[in-house]
Enzyme design. Sequence first.
Site, mmCIF file in Angstrom:
data_model
loop_
_atom_site.group_PDB
_atom_site.id
_atom_site.type_symbol
_atom_site.label_atom_id
_atom_site.label_comp_id
_atom_site.label_asym_id
_atom_site.label_seq_id
_atom_site.Cartn_x
_atom_site.Cartn_y
_atom_site.Cartn_z
ATOM 1 N N ARG A 92 73.821 35.668 50.268
ATOM 2 C CA ARG A 92 72.439 35.254 50.060
ATOM 3 C C ARG A 92 71.832 35.862 48.803
ATOM 4 N NH1 ARG A 92 70.343 32.524 54.174
ATOM 5 N NH2 ARG A 92 68.289 32.757 53.239
ATOM 6 N N CYS A 116 75.072 36.056 56.119
ATOM 7 C CA CYS A 116 75.210 36.368 57.540
ATOM 8 C C CYS A 116 74.370 35.445 58.410
ATOM 9 C CB CYS A 116 74.784 37.815 57.808
ATOM 10 S SG CYS A 116 75.893 39.041 57.113
ATOM 11 N N PRO A 122 64.277 32.413 54.714
ATOM 12 C CA PRO A 122 63.928 31.336 53.795
ATOM 13 C C PRO A 122 63.617 31.833 52.397
ATOM 14 C CG PRO A 122 62.091 31.815 55.264
ATOM 15 C CD PRO A 122 63.253 32.622 55.766
ATOM 16 N N VAL A 123 63.829 30.933 51.422
ATOM 17 C CA VAL A 123 63.579 31.282 50.026
ATOM 18 C C VAL A 123 62.275 30.656 49.542
ATOM 19 C CG1 VAL A 123 66.028 31.534 49.519
ATOM 20 C CG2 VAL A 123 64.932 29.302 49.195
ATOM 21 N N ASP A 124 61.450 30.186 50.459
ATOM 22 C CA ASP A 124 60.218 29.512 50.052
ATOM 23 C C ASP A 124 59.262 30.447 49.314
ATOM 24 O OD1 ASP A 124 60.019 30.730 52.648
ATOM 25 O OD2 ASP A 124 58.051 29.809 52.887
ATOM 26 N N GLN A 125 59.300 31.752 49.637
ATOM 27 C CA GLN A 125 58.416 32.701 48.950
ATOM 28 C C GLN A 125 58.820 32.863 47.478
ATOM 29 O OE1 GLN A 125 55.625 33.939 50.640
ATOM 30 N NE2 GLN A 125 56.422 32.402 52.059
ATOM 31 N N ASP A 308 68.617 47.058 59.358
ATOM 32 C CA ASP A 308 70.038 47.246 59.057
ATOM 33 C C ASP A 308 70.649 48.442 59.785
ATOM 34 O OD1 ASP A 308 70.250 45.029 57.501
ATOM 35 O OD2 ASP A 308 70.321 46.073 55.579
ATOM 36 N N ILE A 330 62.477 41.749 62.814
ATOM 37 C CA ILE A 330 62.738 41.170 61.492
ATOM 38 C C ILE A 330 63.509 39.856 61.596
ATOM 39 C CG2 ILE A 330 63.695 41.583 59.199
ATOM 40 C CD1 ILE A 330 61.424 43.477 59.926
ATOM 41 N N ARG A 400 81.982 43.425 53.055
ATOM 42 C CA ARG A 400 80.871 43.037 52.185
ATOM 43 C C ARG A 400 79.936 44.212 51.909
ATOM 44 N NH1 ARG A 400 77.455 39.666 54.905
ATOM 45 N NH2 ARG A 400 76.265 39.630 52.971
#
Length: 421
Positions: A92, A116, A122-125, A308, A330, A400
């Site tokens: 991502r 993952c 989302p990538v709208d921001q 995380d 989250i 990763r």
Amino acid sequence: MDKLVITGGARLTGEVAVSGAKNAALPILCASLLSSEPLTLRNVPALNDIATMLKLLTRMGVTVTREGDSVTLHAGGVIEPVAPYELVKTMRASILVLGPLLARLGEARVSLPGGCAIGARPVDQHIKGLQSMGAEIGVEHGYISAKATRLRGARLFTDMVTVTGTENLMMAACLADGETVIENAAREPEVVDLAQCLSAMGARISGAGTDVIRIRGVPRLAGATHRIMPDRIETGTFLCAAAITGGDVRLTGTSTGYLDAVVDKLMDAGCDVQAEKTPAAESVRLIAPARLKAVSIRTAPYPAFPTDMQAQFMALNAVAEGTAVIRETIFENRFMHAVELQRLGADIRIDGNTAVVSGVNRLQGATVMATDLRASASLVLAGLVADGETHVERIYHLDRGYEGIEAKLTRLGATIRREKA
């Protein structure tokens, strides 16, 4: 496809070095696109995500030279501002090339990202912020296509706290015309590390580490040399490994400075955590009790408890004395490791975004499957204390984000090996 085979029961002791932070290195690698001059980075971890990002940058025309943990990137000849699906689908963080490409070259075509399966990210921001800075953006056939003659400064407010969104917009703003103010900005240490690198390149940034970041655009950025911060999640994971095994471990090249919430919970669990500092280096030592006490956690953006580290603490609580409540705020899909921990004998009940974990005396070795990066780490931790052998499959997730994890754990006394599945 590789797997890890772990024989539980060893108490971890000794000393091991913590690698550079993947989540700091990835955006800083992308920052090389902002300058036509070389950017040299130290303490870059050897991870699959790093290799994928370097491959992506090379494809765009960036010259990449790697020697040990040092990487030099020269983006003077970028010829293809495109991030194709075959490279983006596994990571991502590839979305982080969008802002730098648009700011310096005036165009970008970036595939919608993969990564993952822990929930919607989302990538709208990112898109909303770049549009406010004057970019023309369309999304079609799975790609984000963006153009701008020159971005202009703007006041940006993100609807949600987003680390990659903050980083993307901050990089884009460095070459914009005028001042950009990012409100509700992410406060993570990795954002601060990126700001420090950008500042070394000549950017004018203030407020990194707070929820309001101000960037005064400049015509160009220069080359620089920057050292990547230590990986705070690797630090936390190895502290948990020491804790769950009743061990005594010193982690070098890192500090407790970015881990207050995690350290507080480890101390609540009965651990003695010591920050050590010499003129030459910092380190962290953890001495674990005979048995951990259960600790409840609630994840939230930095500086609260990090999502995380949620999976690792679920593993700890699985063998701790008492019952703990874990609330994940989250990501909506981040309890997939619970089912695999149950296969090892953990007593875990899930209700929406809440997990209730009642500690058991012993876990039992079994074959389990990793579903994402941090879930992988939780299964390794559980395997360290389970009776018999635990086989952790699909560890490409683990590779990763953790550099040589089996070698480091072996150095501390664990019985762990990598095999072909």
